[in-house]
Design a protein around this motif. Structure first.
Motif, PDB file in Angstrom:
ATOM      1  N   ASP A  63       0.851  -1.059  -0.087  1.00 38.74           N
ATOM      2  CA  ASP A  63      -0.201  -0.009   0.011  1.00 38.74           C
ATOM      3  C   ASP A  63       0.908   1.327   0.021  1.00 38.74           C
ATOM      4  OD1 ASP A  63      -2.336  -1.557   0.048  1.00 38.74           O
ATOM      5  OD2 ASP A  63      -2.565  -1.513   2.170  1.00 38.74           O
ATOM      6  N   ILE A  64       2.154   1.266   0.718  1.00 43.16           N
ATOM      7  CA  ILE A  64       2.882   2.468   0.783  1.00 43.16           C
ATOM      8  C   ILE A  64       3.389   2.587  -0.509  1.00 43.16           C
ATOM      9  CG2 ILE A  64       4.849   3.199   1.979  1.00 43.16           C
ATOM     10  CD1 ILE A  64       4.070   2.003   4.669  1.00 43.16           C
ATOM     11  N   LEU A  65       3.794   1.644  -1.046  1.00 45.43           N
ATOM     12  CA  LEU A  65       4.796   1.707  -2.376  1.00 45.43           C
ATOM     13  C   LEU A  65       3.680   2.210  -3.327  1.00 45.43           C
ATOM     14  CD1 LEU A  65       6.506  -1.648  -2.705  1.00 45.43           C
ATOM     15  CD2 LEU A  65       7.529   0.369  -2.150  1.00 45.43           C
ATOM     16  N   CYS A  66       2.657   1.721  -3.444  1.00 42.89           N
ATOM     17  CA  CYS A  66       1.517   2.281  -4.586  1.00 42.89           C
ATOM     18  C   CYS A  66       1.118   3.837  -4.146  1.00 42.89           C
ATOM     19  CB  CYS A  66       0.166   1.447  -4.283  1.00 42.89           C
ATOM     20  SG  CYS A  66       0.703  -0.251  -5.186  1.00 42.89           S
TER      21      CYS A  66
ATOM     22  N   LEU B 208      -2.028   5.049   6.698  1.00 44.50           N
ATOM     23  CA  LEU B 208      -0.911   4.009   6.788  1.00 44.50           C
ATOM     24  C   LEU B 208      -0.159   3.773   8.062  1.00 44.50           C
ATOM     25  CD1 LEU B 208       0.472   5.007   3.106  1.00 44.50           C
ATOM     26  CD2 LEU B 208      -0.954   3.197   3.575  1.00 44.50           C
ATOM     27  N   ASP B 209       0.089   5.012   8.599  1.00 43.67           N
ATOM     28  CA  ASP B 209       0.766   4.974   9.946  1.00 43.67           C
ATOM     29  C   ASP B 209      -0.014   4.221  10.995  1.00 43.67           C
ATOM     30  OD1 ASP B 209       3.135   6.190  11.461  1.00 43.67           O
ATOM     31  OD2 ASP B 209       1.518   6.426  12.576  1.00 43.67           O
ATOM     32  N   ARG B 210      -1.338   4.074  10.656  1.00 41.24           N
ATOM     33  CA  ARG B 210      -2.327   3.434  11.941  1.00 41.24           C
ATOM     34  C   ARG B 210      -2.141   1.959  11.632  1.00 41.24           C
ATOM     35  NH1 ARG B 210      -6.231   7.667  11.161  1.00 41.24           N
ATOM     36  NH2 ARG B 210      -7.527   6.198  10.088  1.00 41.24           N
ATOM     37  N   ALA B 211      -2.059   1.914  10.062  1.00 43.63           N
ATOM     38  CA  ALA B 211      -2.042   0.473   9.718  1.00 43.63           C
ATOM     39  C   ALA B 211      -0.771  -0.201  10.158  1.00 43.63           C
ATOM     40  CB  ALA B 211      -2.228   0.280   7.926  1.00 43.63           C
ATOM     41  N   LEU B 212       0.236   0.341  10.136  1.00 41.51           N
ATOM     42  CA  LEU B 212       1.584  -0.105  10.550  1.00 41.51           C
ATOM     43  C   LEU B 212       1.576  -0.456  12.260  1.00 41.51           C
ATOM     44  CD1 LEU B 212       4.327   1.717   8.482  1.00 41.51           C
ATOM     45  CD2 LEU B 212       4.019  -0.637   8.785  1.00 41.51           C
TER      46      LEU B 212
ATOM     47  N   ALA C 193       2.719   0.900  24.159  1.00 44.74           N
ATOM     48  CA  ALA C 193       3.913  -0.128  24.185  1.00 44.74           C
ATOM     49  C   ALA C 193       3.481  -0.695  25.732  1.00 44.74           C
ATOM     50  CB  ALA C 193       5.082   0.532  24.254  1.00 44.74           C
ATOM     51  N   ASN C 194       3.054  -0.048  26.597  1.00 46.60           N
ATOM     52  CA  ASN C 194       2.728  -0.670  27.977  1.00 46.60           C
ATOM     53  C   ASN C 194       1.447  -1.214  28.121  1.00 46.60           C
ATOM     54  OD1 ASN C 194       5.066   0.489  29.253  1.00 46.60           O
ATOM     55  ND2 ASN C 194       4.378   2.407  29.129  1.00 46.60           N
ATOM     56  N   SER C 195       0.900  -1.481  27.037  1.00 48.73           N
ATOM     57  CA  SER C 195      -0.642  -1.980  27.335  1.00 48.73           C
ATOM     58  C   SER C 195      -0.953  -2.816  26.298  1.00 48.73           C
ATOM     59  CB  SER C 195      -1.781  -0.807  27.189  1.00 48.73           C
ATOM     60  OG  SER C 195      -3.114  -1.423  27.196  1.00 48.73           O
ATOM     61  N   SER C 196      -1.469  -4.227  26.370  1.00 51.58           N
ATOM     62  CA  SER C 196      -1.719  -5.057  25.626  1.00 51.58           C
ATOM     63  C   SER C 196      -3.139  -5.069  25.157  1.00 51.58           C
ATOM     64  CB  SER C 196      -1.782  -6.684  26.309  1.00 51.58           C
ATOM     65  OG  SER C 196      -2.601  -6.662  27.461  1.00 51.58           O
ATOM     66  N   SER C 197      -3.967  -3.897  25.473  1.00 55.44           N
ATOM     67  CA  SER C 197      -5.289  -3.919  25.176  1.00 55.44           C
ATOM     68  C   SER C 197      -5.215  -2.579  24.107  1.00 55.44           C
ATOM     69  CB  SER C 197      -6.322  -3.464  26.170  1.00 55.44           C
ATOM     70  OG  SER C 197      -5.710  -2.209  27.008  1.00 55.44           O
ATOM     71  N   PHE C 198      -4.296  -2.022  23.315  1.00 55.95           N
ATOM     72  CA  PHE C 198      -4.173  -0.958  22.758  1.00 55.95           C
ATOM     73  C   PHE C 198      -5.026  -1.272  21.421  1.00 55.95           C
ATOM     74  CE2 PHE C 198      -2.758   2.653  20.538  1.00 55.95           C
ATOM     75  CZ  PHE C 198      -2.767   2.354  19.204  1.00 55.95           C
ATOM     76  N   GLN C 199      -5.848  -0.503  21.139  1.00 56.68           N
ATOM     77  CA  GLN C 199      -6.590  -0.486  19.774  1.00 56.68           C
ATOM     78  C   GLN C 199      -6.480   0.909  18.972  1.00 56.68           C
ATOM     79  OE1 GLN C 199      -8.164  -3.064  18.634  1.00 56.68           O
ATOM     80  NE2 GLN C 199      -7.628  -4.392  20.481  1.00 56.68           N
ATOM     81  N   SER C 200      -6.656   0.777  17.643  1.00 54.60           N
ATOM     82  CA  SER C 200      -6.457   1.795  17.011  1.00 54.60           C
ATOM     83  C   SER C 200      -7.176   3.372  17.228  1.00 54.60           C
ATOM     84  CB  SER C 200      -6.660   1.734  15.401  1.00 54.60           C
ATOM     85  OG  SER C 200      -8.173   1.166  15.182  1.00 54.60           O
TER      86      SER C 200
END
Length: 688
Positions: A367-370, A394-398, A624-631
């Motif tokens: 996606d980034i290339l295109c 794109l940053d959120r996807a990464l 980075a400190n949380s396993s429950s991170f969502q976008s």
């Protein structure tokens, strides 16, 4: 039948010259003009007459005048027209940089954008309007003639076993191209027709030979760089017999041969081999879901493995060569491979666990290339008032990819600058994380503000993000080198090291002496690491040369910079080490034992100039400190709100649109293709 002059002229006018003929002739004439201009005496009347004739309009047979394009020397003395920085003409010229080049054999070639360097005129290798990194010097010890081999001959049993073990230990875990159980079973078959095809065996032997110390794998026992050439030549001959009757094993062989050639300074052949494999994939229907087909489970699994290995190679090789992906994401519905090898079931992670994450990462890379590097994508971004809507998505996807990694594949590299140490995980996991940070660089690098840019093009501190990602790549490299495993990396991973080196070269040019000094240290470290990789993949030598040329051109002295001097400097200045930065690495055991990480260690001075306008994306460290991170977490939503605000206000109130020409890396190639860089430097010089 004979043609008279009138008929020939009519035929020629109607049909036109062969494709590429005009461009080839023009390129040859310009090289001739440059050569003549460099050897004639300017005060000689005869020389002046020759130059006048060369520069005079050319009259065709039909009376049309064609004016020659001015040479670089002429342009330097011509007054340049002052135009709007975002004019259509300049935008089109900007888009065409890095498209055409002349290779070592004098052939005209086309290349797209996708590498990542800086300005490079004035180097000793810049001659006659082009920048030449000649790879022939690296091949001086390698025999260029065809080897006299029997294509059906196989190595002794002990050597075959040795090479297969090397392949399955070091290369197979990253790209599980083969159905291992079926392959090993077929090796023991008494039926010759059920054994692995000789083409596939030789392709495996050729790749594994690169990390073998057994001199029997060398065409010349005294030259290490000939390792695998015997098997490569056998495979090449056998390949000629399969064009009209290719099968799954042919695709597997081409993927392996492509990898070998890319690492052996034969990138054009490597690119063509992979392209053939992708076309065969389509013809064999590997891009379609075969679950309901009348095939055995092992056949279905192998088809899925071959397709997704091809998919990964497509994305990696396109980034390396600066070209558009060949496998269209709209044209496949193949499920992920899922079978875990018998000898891998007790491992955490399994090879398949990591492979799934690698596939997902390469989907984002595509996606980034295109959207950022292909022609229409770049034009779309250039026309936006702000690029932040594209960057943000794109940053959120990464970062969503990183946040959802299974615990067994999470990896927090130690901060090697602060002398932290920890054993690295499996090699395939390390290489996957290196690709993540490379993809992060490819996303943000086009938006690093240029030296003359008066305002930032984005709310994202792209320079700091790229500096951070480059340092994380170096941290992983340092750990692998200390563990003695760096020489076993896949040749595509060399691209991640090269990409980090480009960022370090850029940072070493900073006006901030402390920041520049740290960057110089990093340049030396990455070059040292690439020197070690050179023992496996000779291509590394050529890219070390490029980094050295870049450093020299920008007056970056690396000779008196070393780790000891750096630590002493820090001690004398009483600088306290910064806390380790842990970005986008959830559930790390090391991180849980430390305080919240600080981003300041990697803050790039370029971004500091725009501190009042930018906000660092806090979610990169907070989750980075949380396993429950969502976008949609508060910290993620905070940066998205900032993006939305700037898009609706700051970037639209002045009536101006985003100007990509002012950024530091917009026109810089994404790949590390030598011909593409030659063309880029040539165009930079020509546009002066």
């Amino acid at each position: 039948m004979r043609w008279n002059d009138a008929e020939l002229r009519k035929l020629y006018v109607n049909k036109g010259p062969p494709k590429g003929y005009i461009e080839a002739i023009e390129g040859r004439l310009h090289r001739l003009e440059a050569l003549l201009g460099s050897i004639i005496q300017e005060d000689d009347p005869r020389s002046q007459a020759i130059l006048a004739e060369i520069n005079a309009p050319i009259e065709t047979a039909y009376g049309e005048l064609v004016r020659p394009r001015p040479t670089v020397e002429q342009e330097e003395f011509q007054p340049r027209e002052i135009t709007n920085p975002v004019s259509k003409d300049e935008e089109n010229a900007n888009d065409n940089l890095g498209n055409l080049s002349i290779d070592e054999s004098g052939q005209l070639r086309y290349y797209g954008k996708s590498s990542g360097f800086y300005m490079l005129q004035g180097s000793k290798n810049f001659q006659n309007g082009a920048f030449h990194f000649n790879s022939r010097g690296y091949r001086s010890g390698i025999s260029q003639c065809s080897l006299d081999v029997d294509p059906f001959e196989l190595p002794p049993p002990d050597l075959s076993k040795h090479l297969l073990e090397l392949y399955f230990t070091h290369f197979y875990p990253l790209l599980p191209l083969i159905h291992k159980k079926s392959f090993l079973t077929s090796l023991k078959s008494e039926d010759v027709n059920k054994r692995p095809p000789p083409l596939l065996l030789n392709a495996i032997y050729a790749v594994a030979s690169r990390i073998s110390s057994d001199i029997r794998v060398r065409a010349n026992p005294d030259v290490r760089d000939t390792a695998g050439d015997i098997f490569l030549e056998r495979a090449r001959i056998l390949l000629d017999q399969e064009w009209d009757d290719y099968k799954l094993s042919t695709v597997q062989s081409l993927i392996l041969l492509s990898s070998h050639q890319n690492g052996a300074l034969k990138n054009i052949r490597g690119w063509l081999y992979s392209g053939l494999a992708f076309r065969m994939c389509q013809n064999l229907g590997l891009n379609r879901n075969c679950d309901s087909w009348n095939l055995s489970d092992s056949e279905k699994e192998e088809r899925k493995r071959v397709f997704y290995c091809s998919f990964v190679i497509d994305r990696l090789s396109c980034a390396m060569h600066g070209r558009a992906p060949m496998i269209d994401e709209r044209d496949y519905d193949t499920p992920y491979p899922s079978e875990v090898d018998e000898d891998d079931k007790q491992n955490k992670p399994t090879i398949m666990d990591n492979f799934h994450q690698l596939i997902k990462l390469c989907e984002i890379l595509g996606d980034i290339l295109c959207q950022l590097y292909m022609v229409k994508g770049r034009r779309h971004v250039s026309a936006l008032a702000s690029p932040d809507s594209v960057i943000s998505k794109l940053d959120r996807a990464l970062n969503s990819w990183m946040s959802k990694l299974p615990p067994s594949i999470q990896y927090l590299p130690p901060n090697t600058k602060m002398a932290e140490k920890s054993p690295p995980p499996k090699l395939e996991v390390c290489q996957t994380h290196m690709l993540f940070y490379t993809t992060l660089i490819l996303l943000h690098r086009p938006f690093i503000p240029g030296p003359l840019q008066k305002r930032t093009s984005s709310v994202f501190p792209s320079a700091s993000i790229c500096t951070f990602a480059a340092n994380k790549i170096l941290d992983i490299v340092e750990c692998l080198m200390a563990d003695g495993r760096l020489k076993n990396i896949n040749n595509y991973t060399l691209y991640t090291m090269f990409t980090a080196g480009i960022i370090f070269i850029n940072d070493a040019s900073s006006n901030d002496p402390d920041f520049a000094f740290e960057a110089k240290l990093s340049v030396n470290k990455i070059i040292k690491a690439m020197d070690e990789v050179e023992t496996t993949w000779i291509t590394s030598a050529r890219h070390c040369n490029i980094l050295g040329e870049l450093a020299g051109l920008r007056d970056i002295n690396l000779e008196n910079v070393d780790e000891g001097f750096d630590r002493q400097t820090i001690k004398n200045q009483s600088i306290q080490p910064s806390k380790a930065l842990s970005i986008a690495v959830p559930n790390s055991p090391l991180l849980q034992q430390t305080e919240a990480p600080s981003l300041e260690e990697f803050r790039n001075p370029i971004d500091a100039q725009y501190a009042t306008e930018q906000r660092f994306p806090e979610y990169l460290t907070q989750y980075a400190n949380s396993s429950s991170f969502q976008s949609d977490s508060p910290s993620s939503q905070s940066i998205q709100n900032t993006v939305d605000y700037n898009m609706n206000n700051r970037f639209t109130t002045n009536g101006q649109s985003f100007n990509p020409i002012g950024t530091a890396f917009w026109d810089v190639p994404m790949s590390f293709d030598i011909d593409q860089w030659n063309s880029y430097f040539n165009n930079q010089n020509y546009s002066k």
